[in-house]
Design an enzyme around this catalytic site. Structure first.
Site, PDB file in Angstrom:
ATOM      1  N   HIS A 148      30.898 -25.570   4.198  1.00 52.26           N
ATOM      2  CA  HIS A 148      30.026 -25.692   5.372  1.00 52.26           C
ATOM      3  C   HIS A 148      30.832 -25.399   6.637  1.00 52.26           C
ATOM      4  CE1 HIS A 148      27.430 -27.376   8.453  1.00 52.26           C
ATOM      5  NE2 HIS A 148      26.443 -27.179   7.598  1.00 52.26           N
ATOM      6  N   ASN A 159      20.680 -30.944   4.064  1.00 56.21           N
ATOM      7  CA  ASN A 159      22.029 -31.466   4.323  1.00 56.21           C
ATOM      8  C   ASN A 159      21.915 -32.523   5.410  1.00 56.21           C
ATOM      9  OD1 ASN A 159      24.701 -31.898   5.010  1.00 56.21           O
ATOM     10  ND2 ASN A 159      24.970 -29.906   6.015  1.00 56.21           N
ATOM     11  N   LYS A 198      24.142 -34.382   6.570  1.00 56.40           N
ATOM     12  CA  LYS A 198      25.387 -34.514   7.346  1.00 56.40           C
ATOM     13  C   LYS A 198      25.779 -35.997   7.460  1.00 56.40           C
ATOM     14  CE  LYS A 198      24.074 -30.404   9.860  1.00 56.40           C
ATOM     15  NZ  LYS A 198      24.517 -29.418  10.815  1.00 56.40           N
ATOM     16  N   GLU A 219      24.867 -18.982   6.747  1.00 51.42           N
ATOM     17  CA  GLU A 219      24.630 -19.844   7.903  1.00 51.42           C
ATOM     18  C   GLU A 219      25.473 -19.348   9.085  1.00 51.42           C
ATOM     19  OE1 GLU A 219      23.060 -23.902   6.551  1.00 51.42           O
ATOM     20  OE2 GLU A 219      25.213 -24.058   6.757  1.00 51.42           O
ATOM     21  N   GLY A 231      22.499 -26.101  14.205  1.00 51.59           N
ATOM     22  CA  GLY A 231      22.304 -27.238  15.095  1.00 51.59           C
ATOM     23  C   GLY A 231      22.133 -26.848  16.554  1.00 51.59           C
ATOM     24  N   SER A 284      19.182 -23.866  12.122  1.00 54.67           N
ATOM     25  CA  SER A 284      18.022 -24.217  12.952  1.00 54.67           C
ATOM     26  C   SER A 284      16.685 -23.815  12.317  1.00 54.67           C
ATOM     27  CB  SER A 284      18.162 -23.610  14.355  1.00 54.67           C
ATOM     28  OG  SER A 284      19.307 -24.142  14.996  1.00 54.67           O
ATOM     29  N   GLU A 308      30.933 -26.728   9.437  1.00 50.33           N
ATOM     30  CA  GLU A 308      31.548 -27.887  10.119  1.00 50.33           C
ATOM     31  C   GLU A 308      32.874 -28.257   9.460  1.00 50.33           C
ATOM     32  OE1 GLU A 308      27.965 -30.205   9.997  1.00 50.33           O
ATOM     33  OE2 GLU A 308      27.128 -28.816  11.474  1.00 50.33           O
TER      34      GLU A 308
HETATM   35  C1  PEP Z   1      23.351 -27.054   8.300  1.00 53.27           C
HETATM   36  O1  PEP Z   1      23.966 -28.039   8.641  1.00 53.27           O
HETATM   37  O2  PEP Z   1      23.634 -26.509   7.221  1.00 53.27           O
HETATM   38  C2  PEP Z   1      22.288 -26.545   9.169  1.00 53.27           C
HETATM   39  C3  PEP Z   1      21.738 -25.399   8.865  1.00 53.27           C
HETATM   40  O3  PEP Z   1      21.965 -27.309  10.262  1.00 53.27           O
HETATM   41  P1  PEP Z   1      20.675 -27.107  11.203  1.00 53.27           P
HETATM   42  O4  PEP Z   1      19.483 -26.851  10.310  1.00 53.27           O
HETATM   43  O5  PEP Z   1      20.570 -28.395  11.958  1.00 53.27           O
HETATM   44  O6  PEP Z   1      20.957 -25.933  12.083  1.00 53.27           O
END
Ligand code: PEP
Length: 249
Positions: free
Chosen positions: A90, A5, A7, A163, A169, A205, A92
């Site tokens: 997601h 992703n 973003k 997640e 992040g 992460s 976000e």
């Molecule tokens: C994500 O945006 O779905 C995600 C898991 O981000 P990150 O790997 O940066 O934590």
């Protein structure tokens, strides 16, 4: 599956270069599905860059209406035929943009009507984990998706990404035990409700240093990767970890 992703990162030329770099490193992969999810404006150019390869192309979001006065939105009709899949729910979008479980469900149903594969992201916030409601939150988010679907989706048509919001992040990954517990629960919950579970990914992460131990968990079928998906060498290492974990099953 390992899905990147991107973003709201990269210009179109930068995105095309990133897609080419991923193609070079992961394009021949057969044991694991590899997907890139660039911003909407990149989709056409990235589709051309990865044409005739095994890489899957995904959008990061979709609206639930077919067309009309919805300024700034993109409908599933516009991306069907261009994308293989789409990400909905997601964190976000849920937490920065106020998207509800019900809206995520509508997006899921709309994407499925157009034959798009769907990655549904679910996960609890830090305070929800602390008060012991992580699993209840995840169930509520999944139930809204199933409620919006006309009939139980086939496990081949969608993927769930667990997640935890506190791990996205932040550099603070869930431990393999924490991730495994919730992913196993998701599988059981969906099997009980829908007769079968789709693949369950972990996201939050994931990097080159922790992918192998996460993917070795029996109920984790790959990863949804944010930050590390912008670094082709790291992303390729994560894909390789998924291949190794898959071969060991
Ligand atoms: C994500 O945006 O779905 C995600 C898991 O981000 P990150 O790997 O940066 O934590």
């Amino acid at each position: 599956m390992v899905a990147g992703n991107w973003k709201m990162n990269t210009t179109v030329p930068e995105g095309v270069a990133l897609a080419r770099a991923v193609l070079e490193r992961c394009g021949a992969e057969t044991a694991v599905e590899v997907a890139v999810l660039p911003p909407f404006v990149h989709l056409w150019a990235v589709r051309e860059a990865i044409a005739a390869s095994r890489l899957l192309l995904g959008a990061q979001d979709v609206y639930w209406e077919e067309s009309g006065a919805f300024t700034g939105e993109v409908s599933p009709r516009m991306i069907a035929g261009l994308c293989d899949l789409v990400l909905v729910g997601h964190s976000e979008r849920r937490h920065l943009l106020g998207e509800t479980d019900e809206q995520t469900g509508r997006k899921f149903a709309a994407a499925r009507r157009h034959g798009l594969g769907v990655i549904v992201a679910v996960g609890e916030t830090a305070s929800e984990r602390d008060d012991g409601s992580a699993v209840a939150i995840v169930d509520r988010q999944l139930d809204a998706v199933l409620a919006a679907a006309h009939r139980a989706p086939s496990p081949d048509d969608w993927v769930v990404a667990y997640e935890p919001v506190w791990a996205i992040g932040t550099g603070r990954t869930a431990t393999p035990e924490q991730a495994q517990d919730v992913c196993a629960h998701i599988r059981e919950h969906l099997t009980a409700l829908a007769g079968a579970s789709p693949r369950v990914l972990y996201g939050g992460s994931v990097g080159a240093d922790n992918a192998a131990e996460l993917f070795a968990c029996p109920d984790i079928d790959g990863g949804l990767i944010g930050g590390a998906s912008l670094k082709p060498d790291v992303f390729a290492t994560i894909v390789a970890a998924a291949v190794t974990a898959g071969a060991a099953r």
